[in-house]
Design an enzyme around this catalytic site. Structure first.
Site, PDB file in Angstrom:
ATOM      1  N   ARG A  76      47.399  40.593  -3.468  1.00 41.20           N
ATOM      2  CA  ARG A  76      46.928  41.475  -4.524  1.00 41.20           C
ATOM      3  C   ARG A  76      45.644  42.207  -4.099  1.00 41.20           C
ATOM      4  O   ARG A  76      45.429  43.359  -4.467  1.00 41.20           O
ATOM      5  CB  ARG A  76      46.667  40.663  -5.796  1.00 41.20           C
ATOM      6  CG  ARG A  76      46.344  41.527  -6.988  1.00 41.20           C
ATOM      7  CD  ARG A  76      46.471  40.758  -8.294  1.00 41.20           C
ATOM      8  NE  ARG A  76      46.338  41.666  -9.420  1.00 41.20           N
ATOM      9  CZ  ARG A  76      45.395  41.550 -10.346  1.00 41.20           C
ATOM     10  NH1 ARG A  76      44.521  40.565 -10.290  1.00 41.20           N
ATOM     11  NH2 ARG A  76      45.351  42.410 -11.332  1.00 41.20           N
ATOM     12  N   HIS A  80      45.144  46.221  -4.373  1.00 45.65           N
ATOM     13  CA  HIS A  80      44.037  46.838  -5.110  1.00 45.65           C
ATOM     14  C   HIS A  80      43.155  47.670  -4.195  1.00 45.65           C
ATOM     15  O   HIS A  80      42.680  48.734  -4.581  1.00 45.65           O
ATOM     16  CB  HIS A  80      43.189  45.766  -5.824  1.00 45.65           C
ATOM     17  CG  HIS A  80      43.809  45.313  -7.107  1.00 45.65           C
ATOM     18  ND1 HIS A  80      43.080  44.861  -8.168  1.00 45.65           N
ATOM     19  CD2 HIS A  80      45.104  45.257  -7.497  1.00 45.65           C
ATOM     20  CE1 HIS A  80      43.901  44.540  -9.171  1.00 45.65           C
ATOM     21  NE2 HIS A  80      45.125  44.763  -8.772  1.00 45.65           N
ATOM     22  N   VAL A  84      42.970  51.882  -4.950  1.00 41.87           N
ATOM     23  CA  VAL A  84      41.712  52.444  -5.423  1.00 41.87           C
ATOM     24  C   VAL A  84      41.041  53.103  -4.230  1.00 41.87           C
ATOM     25  O   VAL A  84      40.546  52.415  -3.342  1.00 41.87           O
ATOM     26  CB  VAL A  84      40.807  51.357  -6.030  1.00 41.87           C
ATOM     27  CG1 VAL A  84      39.519  51.971  -6.573  1.00 41.87           C
ATOM     28  CG2 VAL A  84      41.544  50.610  -7.133  1.00 41.87           C
ATOM     29  N   GLY A  86      42.100  54.356  -1.538  1.00 41.28           N
ATOM     30  CA  GLY A  86      42.659  54.151  -0.205  1.00 41.28           C
ATOM     31  C   GLY A  86      42.292  52.816   0.407  1.00 41.28           C
ATOM     32  O   GLY A  86      41.355  52.150  -0.031  1.00 41.28           O
ATOM     33  N   ASP A  88      40.455  51.037   2.368  1.00 40.96           N
ATOM     34  CA  ASP A  88      39.196  51.234   3.093  1.00 40.96           C
ATOM     35  C   ASP A  88      38.215  50.080   2.887  1.00 40.96           C
ATOM     36  O   ASP A  88      37.027  50.221   3.156  1.00 40.96           O
ATOM     37  CB  ASP A  88      38.538  52.552   2.659  1.00 40.96           C
ATOM     38  CG  ASP A  88      38.104  52.503   1.184  1.00 40.96           C
ATOM     39  OD1 ASP A  88      38.504  51.550   0.458  1.00 40.96           O
ATOM     40  OD2 ASP A  88      37.373  53.408   0.760  1.00 40.96           O
ATOM     41  N   ASN A 105      39.832  43.456 -11.956  1.00 36.94           N
ATOM     42  CA  ASN A 105      39.534  42.575 -10.817  1.00 36.94           C
ATOM     43  C   ASN A 105      39.879  41.131 -11.118  1.00 36.94           C
ATOM     44  O   ASN A 105      39.886  40.301 -10.232  1.00 36.94           O
ATOM     45  CB  ASN A 105      38.052  42.651 -10.452  1.00 36.94           C
ATOM     46  CG  ASN A 105      37.176  41.873 -11.430  1.00 36.94           C
ATOM     47  OD1 ASN A 105      37.648  41.256 -12.377  1.00 36.94           O
ATOM     48  ND2 ASN A 105      35.891  41.894 -11.203  1.00 36.94           N
ATOM     49  N   PRO A 173      47.695  50.652 -11.919  1.00 34.33           N
ATOM     50  CA  PRO A 173      48.630  50.681 -13.046  1.00 34.33           C
ATOM     51  C   PRO A 173      48.391  49.522 -14.011  1.00 34.33           C
ATOM     52  O   PRO A 173      47.994  48.438 -13.606  1.00 34.33           O
ATOM     53  CB  PRO A 173      49.998  50.561 -12.364  1.00 34.33           C
ATOM     54  CG  PRO A 173      49.726  49.969 -11.022  1.00 34.33           C
ATOM     55  CD  PRO A 173      48.335  50.360 -10.638  1.00 34.33           C
ATOM     56  N   HIS A 203      55.348  40.228  -7.046  1.00 34.85           N
ATOM     57  CA  HIS A 203      55.203  39.303  -8.174  1.00 34.85           C
ATOM     58  C   HIS A 203      56.186  38.135  -8.087  1.00 34.85           C
ATOM     59  O   HIS A 203      56.377  37.423  -9.062  1.00 34.85           O
ATOM     60  CB  HIS A 203      55.343  40.053  -9.502  1.00 34.85           C
ATOM     61  CG  HIS A 203      54.212  41.003  -9.772  1.00 34.85           C
ATOM     62  ND1 HIS A 203      54.213  41.899 -10.820  1.00 34.85           N
ATOM     63  CD2 HIS A 203      53.036  41.194  -9.124  1.00 34.85           C
ATOM     64  CE1 HIS A 203      53.082  42.605 -10.796  1.00 34.85           C
ATOM     65  NE2 HIS A 203      52.357  42.206  -9.777  1.00 34.85           N
ATOM     66  N   ASP A 254      56.451  34.454 -11.285  1.00 34.18           N
ATOM     67  CA  ASP A 254      57.860  34.187 -10.993  1.00 34.18           C
ATOM     68  C   ASP A 254      58.257  32.917 -11.741  1.00 34.18           C
ATOM     69  O   ASP A 254      57.785  31.819 -11.418  1.00 34.18           O
ATOM     70  CB  ASP A 254      58.038  34.025  -9.483  1.00 34.18           C
ATOM     71  CG  ASP A 254      59.472  33.673  -9.090  1.00 34.18           C
ATOM     72  OD1 ASP A 254      60.258  33.201  -9.951  1.00 34.18           O
ATOM     73  OD2 ASP A 254      59.804  33.855  -7.903  1.00 34.18           O
TER      74      ASP A 254
HETATM   75  C1  HEM Z   1      53.733  48.026 -10.364  1.00 39.94           C
HETATM   76  C2  HEM Z   1      52.521  47.967 -10.817  1.00 39.94           C
HETATM   77  C3  HEM Z   1      51.731  46.689 -10.891  1.00 39.94           C
HETATM   78  C4  HEM Z   1      51.131  46.194 -12.004  1.00 39.94           C
HETATM   79  C5  HEM Z   1      51.094  46.841 -13.373  1.00 39.94           C
HETATM   80  C6  HEM Z   1      50.532  44.936 -11.629  1.00 39.94           C
HETATM   81  C7  HEM Z   1      49.797  44.140 -12.486  1.00 39.94           C
HETATM   82  C8  HEM Z   1      49.414  42.862 -12.203  1.00 39.94           C
HETATM   83  C9  HEM Z   1      48.750  41.997 -13.139  1.00 39.94           C
HETATM   84  C10 HEM Z   1      48.336  42.374 -14.543  1.00 39.94           C
HETATM   85  C11 HEM Z   1      48.581  40.807 -12.535  1.00 39.94           C
HETATM   86  C12 HEM Z   1      47.953  39.573 -13.126  1.00 39.94           C
HETATM   87  C13 HEM Z   1      46.461  39.703 -13.154  1.00 39.94           C
HETATM   88  C14 HEM Z   1      45.880  38.753 -14.148  1.00 39.94           C
HETATM   89  O1  HEM Z   1      46.340  38.746 -15.291  1.00 39.94           O
HETATM   90  O2  HEM Z   1      44.990  38.022 -13.785  1.00 39.94           O
HETATM   91  C15 HEM Z   1      49.110  40.922 -11.206  1.00 39.94           C
HETATM   92  C16 HEM Z   1      49.105  39.912 -10.283  1.00 39.94           C
HETATM   93  C17 HEM Z   1      49.545  40.077  -8.992  1.00 39.94           C
HETATM   94  N1  HEM Z   1      49.956  41.248  -8.411  1.00 39.94           N
HETATM   95 FE1  HEM Z   1      50.452  42.923  -9.372  1.00 39.94          FE
HETATM   96  N2  HEM Z   1      50.792  44.683 -10.315  1.00 39.94           N
HETATM   97  C18 HEM Z   1      51.513  45.724  -9.816  1.00 39.94           C
HETATM   98  C19 HEM Z   1      51.917  45.879  -8.514  1.00 39.94           C
HETATM   99  C20 HEM Z   1      51.618  45.004  -7.500  1.00 39.94           C
HETATM  100  C21 HEM Z   1      51.788  45.276  -6.091  1.00 39.94           C
HETATM  101  C22 HEM Z   1      52.294  46.593  -5.516  1.00 39.94           C
HETATM  102  C23 HEM Z   1      51.397  44.165  -5.423  1.00 39.94           C
HETATM  103  C24 HEM Z   1      51.343  43.915  -3.943  1.00 39.94           C
HETATM  104  C25 HEM Z   1      52.065  44.542  -3.054  1.00 39.94           C
HETATM  105  C26 HEM Z   1      51.009  43.196  -6.427  1.00 39.94           C
HETATM  106  C27 HEM Z   1      50.630  41.909  -6.152  1.00 39.94           C
HETATM  107  C28 HEM Z   1      50.247  40.993  -7.109  1.00 39.94           C
HETATM  108  C29 HEM Z   1      50.056  39.577  -6.833  1.00 39.94           C
HETATM  109  C30 HEM Z   1      50.348  38.876  -5.529  1.00 39.94           C
HETATM  110  C31 HEM Z   1      49.597  39.001  -8.015  1.00 39.94           C
HETATM  111  C32 HEM Z   1      49.205  37.549  -8.246  1.00 39.94           C
HETATM  112  C33 HEM Z   1      47.724  37.402  -8.033  1.00 39.94           C
HETATM  113  C34 HEM Z   1      47.262  35.978  -7.948  1.00 39.94           C
HETATM  114  O3  HEM Z   1      48.065  35.050  -8.002  1.00 39.94           O
HETATM  115  O4  HEM Z   1      46.059  35.770  -7.825  1.00 39.94           O
HETATM  116  N3  HEM Z   1      51.124  43.752  -7.662  1.00 39.94           N
HETATM  117  N4  HEM Z   1      49.612  42.185 -11.030  1.00 39.94           N
HETATM  118  C1  LIG Z   2      35.265  40.894 -12.470  1.00 36.87           C
HETATM  119  O1  LIG Z   2      34.897  41.703 -13.566  1.00 36.87           O
HETATM  120  C2  LIG Z   2      34.226  41.014 -14.591  1.00 36.87           C
HETATM  121  C3  LIG Z   2      33.968  42.019 -15.686  1.00 36.87           C
HETATM  122  O2  LIG Z   2      35.181  42.385 -16.274  1.00 36.87           O
HETATM  123  C4  LIG Z   2      32.929  40.413 -14.024  1.00 36.87           C
HETATM  124  O3  LIG Z   2      32.283  39.703 -15.028  1.00 36.87           O
HETATM  125  C5  LIG Z   2      33.274  39.473 -12.860  1.00 36.87           C
HETATM  126  O4  LIG Z   2      32.106  38.972 -12.280  1.00 36.87           O
HETATM  127  C6  LIG Z   2      34.079  40.221 -11.821  1.00 36.87           C
HETATM  128  N1  LIG Z   2      34.553  39.300 -10.785  1.00 36.87           N
HETATM  129  C7  LIG Z   2      34.119  39.341  -9.528  1.00 36.87           C
HETATM  130  C8  LIG Z   2      34.785  38.405  -8.579  1.00 36.87           C
HETATM  131  O5  LIG Z   2      33.272  40.106  -9.145  1.00 36.87           O
END
Ligand code: HEM
Ligand SMILES: *[C@@H]1O[C@H](CO)[C@@H](O)[C@H](O)[C@H]1NC(C)=O
Ligand SMILES: *[C@@H]1O[C@H](CO)[C@@H](O)[C@H](O)[C@H]1NC(C)=O
Ligand SMILES: *[C@@H]1O[C@H](CO)[C@@H](O)[C@H](O)[C@H]1NC(C)=O
Length: 335
Positions: A76, A80, A84, A86, A88, A105, A173, A203, A254
């Site tokens: 992830r 990100h 955001v 590119g 970089d 974040n 997104p 995901h 999943d």
């Molecule tokens: C299609 C648009 C996408 C949306 C709207 C989206 C949104 C999200 C959200 C909301 C979460 C959970 C964050 C949280 O609630 O803490 C998440 C987790 C995650 N996303 Fe996406 N995502 C998208 C695409 C992607 C892409 C393209 C990747 C990587 C190629 C990705 C990889 C991941 C991974 C691996 C997690 C799990 C993070 C973790 O376990 O710490 N996502 N995503």
């Molecule tokens: C993520 O953003 C929140 C504010 O929404 C901030 O309080 C937090 O410290 C940030 N996390 C990291 C790892 O910087």
């Protein structure tokens, strides 16, 4: 060794393929990412830092062995970073207004792994390997730990950007976005429908905070289920995420094999077990739903994911003499 050679051959073949496709696209005037290689290459560091792959892999694997949440975090992080401004490494910068401080974040993490890799690389080849490349390589290696072989190849040669602004994270997104908004968000980054469906397959691992799913379960104090949720699955989500949920509560993205990087994400979608509204949205468009069906085949999923990761890894990269190679991933070099 055989595997290494195999990869090298495949990398070369993929390169020729890209050149061939690129040339044919130039004639038709179509703008595609494959058309113009932004200056990245496989084995960019072959001469300048020949051990980069083994160093990144050994640090990443050791950390993943101790923490199974890391593959999700690191994958992830790369997404990100690229979406955001590119790929970089701007996401790594520590400062008051940086991307890190923005709302989305929340579950981004893995920064310590990047720091540990950077520290070793600075000893082996000081000032050579960019943080942006480390993020891309670590994402691959974190996922590859479970296979002990890389699922996709990573081009390198990215350089690190100087700016990081939380206000830029608006390009990410939303998990509540519908199909057309998601498609547009990807199109804005030069990615198409195929990439949206393939990359959402990330995901198949990782976690989401309850706040990313509770709007699909409740409205105010009342239960109000999103019709795109299977009812038994919705009950499971509700038991993990009561109303209201503690802010630290999470669910698996999943529903069936949360730690395995497999194609079950797509099978889950077909069974109305997509965790996020943005996951379920992929079943709401005929072409996307057809791709979802195709990608339930793991071989097709891995191939599609590899190809789309390569495109994602090229988004607005800095190469050549642009940007810099940070000495420390959390701060811009002071000259
Ligand atoms: C299609 C648009 C996408 C949306 C709207 C989206 C949104 C999200 C959200 C909301 C979460 C959970 C964050 C949280 O609630 O803490 C998440 C987790 C995650 N996303 Fe996406 N995502 C998208 C695409 C992607 C892409 C393209 C990747 C990587 C190629 C990705 C990889 C991941 C991974 C691996 C997690 C799990 C993070 C973790 O376990 O710490 N996502 N995503
Ligand atoms: C993520 O953003 C929140 C504010 O929404 C901030 O309080 C937090 O410290 C940030 N996390 C990291 C790892 O910087
Ligand atoms: C998306 O782009 C890739 C090339 O980068 C291409 O192979 C694929 O067919 C495109 N998908 C759609 C739906 O246009
Ligand atoms: C919702 O529940 C909270 C307690 O959790 C209560 O204070 C509030 O009055 C309830 N609101 C409605 C509209 O029932």
């Amino acid at each position: 060794m055989e595997r290494e050679l195999g990869w090298r051959w495949r990398a070369a073949a993929a390169w020729w393929f890209a050149v061939a496709v690129g040339c044919s696209l130039v004639g038709s005037g179509s703008a595609g990412l494959l058309e113009s290689n932004p200056g990245l290459a496989y084995n960019f560091y072959q001469k300048s830092c020949p051990n980069v792959d083994s160093i990144v892999r050994s640090v990443t694997w050791a950390q993943v062995a101790a923490n199974p949440a890391l593959p999700g975090r690191l994958l992830r992080l790369h997404f990100h970073d690229c979406f955001v401004q590119g790929c970089d490494a701007s996401i790594l910068l520590d400062n008051a207004q940086s991307e890190k401080t923005a709302g989305p974040n929340l579950s981004v993490g893995g920064y310590e792994v990047i720091d540990a890799i950077k520290a070793q690389l600075e000893q082996a080849c000081p000032g050579v390997v960019s943080c942006a490349d480390i993020v891309a390589l670590a994402a691959r290696d974190a996922v590859s730990y479970q296979f002990k072989a890389s699922l996709w190849q990573v081009e390198t040669g990215r350089r690190d950007g100087p700016v990081s602004l939380a206000t830029n994270t608006g390009t990410l997104p939303s998990p509540f976005a519908g199909f057309n908004v998601l498609l547009q968000s990807f199109a804005n980054r030069g990615l198409n429908l195929t990439d949206l469906v393939a990359l959402s397959g990330a995901h198949t691992i990782g976690k989401a905070s309850c706040s990313s799913v509770t709007p699909r379960l409740y409205q105010g104090n009342a239960t109000s289920l999103d019709p795109l949720l299977d009812s038994a699955y919705a009950r499971r989500l509700m038991s993990s995420c009561p109303n209201p949920s503690p802010s630290s509560s999470t669910i698996d993205l999943d529903a069936t094999t949360p730690l395995k990087f497999d194609s079950s994400y797509y099978t889950n979608l077909q069974n109305k077990q997509g965790a996020l509204a943005s996951d379920a949205a992929l079943t709401q468009n005929a072409a996307a739903a057809q791709m979802v069906a195709d990608l339930t085949n793991p071989i097709k999923f891995y191939a599609a994911f590899s190809m789309s990761m390569k495109k994602m890894g090229r988004i607005d990269v800095l190469t050549g003499s642009k940007g810099q190679i940070r000495k420390q991933c959390r701060a811009v070099n002071t000259s």
